[in-house]
Design an enzyme around this catalytic site. Sequence first.
Site, PDB file in Angstrom:
ATOM      1  N   LYS A  81     -43.273 182.926  15.408  1.00 50.22           N
ATOM      2  CA  LYS A  81     -44.357 181.958  15.605  1.00 50.22           C
ATOM      3  C   LYS A  81     -45.340 182.425  16.682  1.00 50.22           C
ATOM      4  CE  LYS A  81     -46.850 178.385  15.543  1.00 50.22           C
ATOM      5  NZ  LYS A  81     -47.778 178.113  14.445  1.00 50.22           N
ATOM      6  N   LEU A 140     -48.272 175.233  10.043  1.00 44.00           N
ATOM      7  CA  LEU A 140     -49.365 174.451   9.467  1.00 44.00           C
ATOM      8  C   LEU A 140     -50.655 174.629  10.261  1.00 44.00           C
ATOM      9  CD1 LEU A 140     -50.236 171.694  11.212  1.00 44.00           C
ATOM     10  CD2 LEU A 140     -47.980 170.973  10.492  1.00 44.00           C
ATOM     11  N   LYS A 197     -48.297 154.395  18.703  1.00 43.10           N
ATOM     12  CA  LYS A 197     -48.328 155.359  17.605  1.00 43.10           C
ATOM     13  C   LYS A 197     -47.417 154.905  16.464  1.00 43.10           C
ATOM     14  CE  LYS A 197     -49.116 159.756  18.922  1.00 43.10           C
ATOM     15  NZ  LYS A 197     -48.917 161.149  19.362  1.00 43.10           N
ATOM     16  N   ASP A 228     -40.679 158.370  17.783  1.00 41.18           N
ATOM     17  CA  ASP A 228     -41.606 158.764  18.848  1.00 41.18           C
ATOM     18  C   ASP A 228     -41.572 157.661  19.901  1.00 41.18           C
ATOM     19  OD1 ASP A 228     -44.361 160.834  18.777  1.00 41.18           O
ATOM     20  OD2 ASP A 228     -44.294 159.229  20.283  1.00 41.18           O
ATOM     21  N   THR A 246     -43.030 174.946  18.802  1.00 38.56           N
ATOM     22  CA  THR A 246     -43.219 176.337  19.216  1.00 38.56           C
ATOM     23  C   THR A 246     -42.651 176.486  20.621  1.00 38.56           C
ATOM     24  OG1 THR A 246     -45.226 176.401  17.897  1.00 38.56           O
ATOM     25  CG2 THR A 246     -44.960 178.142  19.541  1.00 38.56           C
ATOM     26  N   ARG A 260     -57.947 169.166  22.001  1.00 36.24           N
ATOM     27  CA  ARG A 260     -57.175 169.889  23.013  1.00 36.24           C
ATOM     28  C   ARG A 260     -57.774 171.283  23.203  1.00 36.24           C
ATOM     29  NH1 ARG A 260     -51.146 168.863  20.742  1.00 36.24           N
ATOM     30  NH2 ARG A 260     -52.257 169.155  18.780  1.00 36.24           N
ATOM     31  N   CYS A 266     -52.731 174.895  20.093  1.00 36.42           N
ATOM     32  CA  CYS A 266     -51.754 175.959  19.810  1.00 36.42           C
ATOM     33  C   CYS A 266     -52.134 177.315  20.396  1.00 36.42           C
ATOM     34  CB  CYS A 266     -51.517 176.066  18.304  1.00 36.42           C
ATOM     35  SG  CYS A 266     -50.640 174.628  17.646  1.00 36.42           S
TER      36      CYS A 266
END
Length: 433
Positions: A205, A148, A35, A30, A121, A331, A261
């Site tokens: 998805k 998930l 992080k 990443d 996605t 989010r 999502c």
Amino acid sequence: MKLSVFGCGYLGAVHAAAMASLGHDVVGIDPVAEKIAKLSAGETPFFEPGLPEILSQSLASGRLRFTTDPAEAADADVHFIGVGTPQRRDGAGADMTYVNQAVADLIPHLKPGALVVGKSTVPVGTAARLAELVNAAGARLAWNPEFLREGFAVKDTIEPDRLVYGVADASKEQDTTILDEVYSRAIAAGTPRIVTDYATAELVKVAANSFLATKISFINAMAEIAEVTGADVTQLADAIGHDARIGRRFLNAGVGFGGGCLPKDIRAFTARAEELGKGESVAFLKQVDEINLRRRQRLVDLVVDSFDGRVFGRHVAVLGLAFKPDSDDIRDSPALDVAVRLKGLGAEVVSHDPEAIENARRLHPQLTYADSVDAALEGAEAVVVVTEWKQYRELDAVVTAAKVARPVVFDGRNVLDPATWRGAGWTYTGMGR
Ligand SMILES: NC(=O)c1ccc[n+]([C@@H]2O[C@H](COP(=O)([O-])OP(=O)(O)OC[C@H]3O[C@@H](n4cnc5c(N)ncnc54)[C@H](O)[C@@H]3O)[C@@H](O)[C@H]2O)c1
């Protein structure tokens, strides 16, 4: 197996740690150094039950490491792409910058014969486009969408309810064998697996998320009708949910869906369908989105009405900031949106959340945050439950009444028992009941 995982966010960090816990040798990549430093030290950059345990075990076993350097992926045979695909700033479509960049970062380091596995996605057609780049580098591409749920991410990654492999026709068997080896534990446990083409895998998805969003907005549309007829949408949901063809799950009326999502996925699907000249096929998703957003305003209106339209300076306790319980993800969170809207109307909003305060404060420093439920409730003239954390669901109506200035509660998730709360002296208002 030697694996790399590009993107160490909610999906990637869990995937990397889970794959290492299954015995694979994993490097997580990443570009965000902070992080990577946290993950390397065994600290999770976000709240996810069970992740700290598998993270520290996997680090200790030596099978998991994290880096900002894509070159360290060179050793791996299978590379997962789990970077973000947020909504574009200038429209409804998905922002593909991160996926494109991750693939570009990876390509110079690919071993001949390596398998790149997309998990993000993405709009249908992405895999076919990326396959050309990956194939030109002597490697192959598969698309393996991730299902998930935040809050259950570790379990869902280790024991998925299904596996979907979108593979190229020419290498179908070879790629299926490799993915079966990656997921050997789940395969041995009899997890259903669908081997298909790229387009189907990509569509599975967004179709799944569109269906779930539609189910929630359907019951919220019923809540709107219930509100003008005096009906109770929770009883309606129970009654229609007994029909096995309908099912009771995801039929909870309330303040609607949010998160990283569902909202952006239905918008991106609408945008992609329009590009394909099939906008009318998923035009209903715009209404799904609109119904969903209306519920947030409805809850705000109910609170304002309880003050006879004058919410300025009134103390409102907002319980919840995360888009759902057992997550710190804010989010597109309905809870945070409601808090911000009330604050915008001049209310003295005091928000609480067991895990999401830090994230919320970064985005909305203008809000007041309480570090305990009691501190948020003290002197409140209205209590608004907007995220169904267990500790809010289990609030004692009598004890809570003694803490507030005015016992008025808005149950944005329909998780409190109206009779109990009214019995304890509260003015109770749910969503569509
Ligand atoms: N969060 C979920 O519950 C969930 C579930 C299923 C699918 N998804 C999908 O998974 C994808 C990732 O979602 P998320 O929630 O983990 O997002 P996230 O924002 O939490 O994580 C994305 C990560 O990718 C990193 N990144 C950006 N560019 C990179 C690059 N070039 N190389 C390596 N890393 C890079 C970012 O720094 C960030 O840490 C999205 O497509 C999302 O739709 C998410």
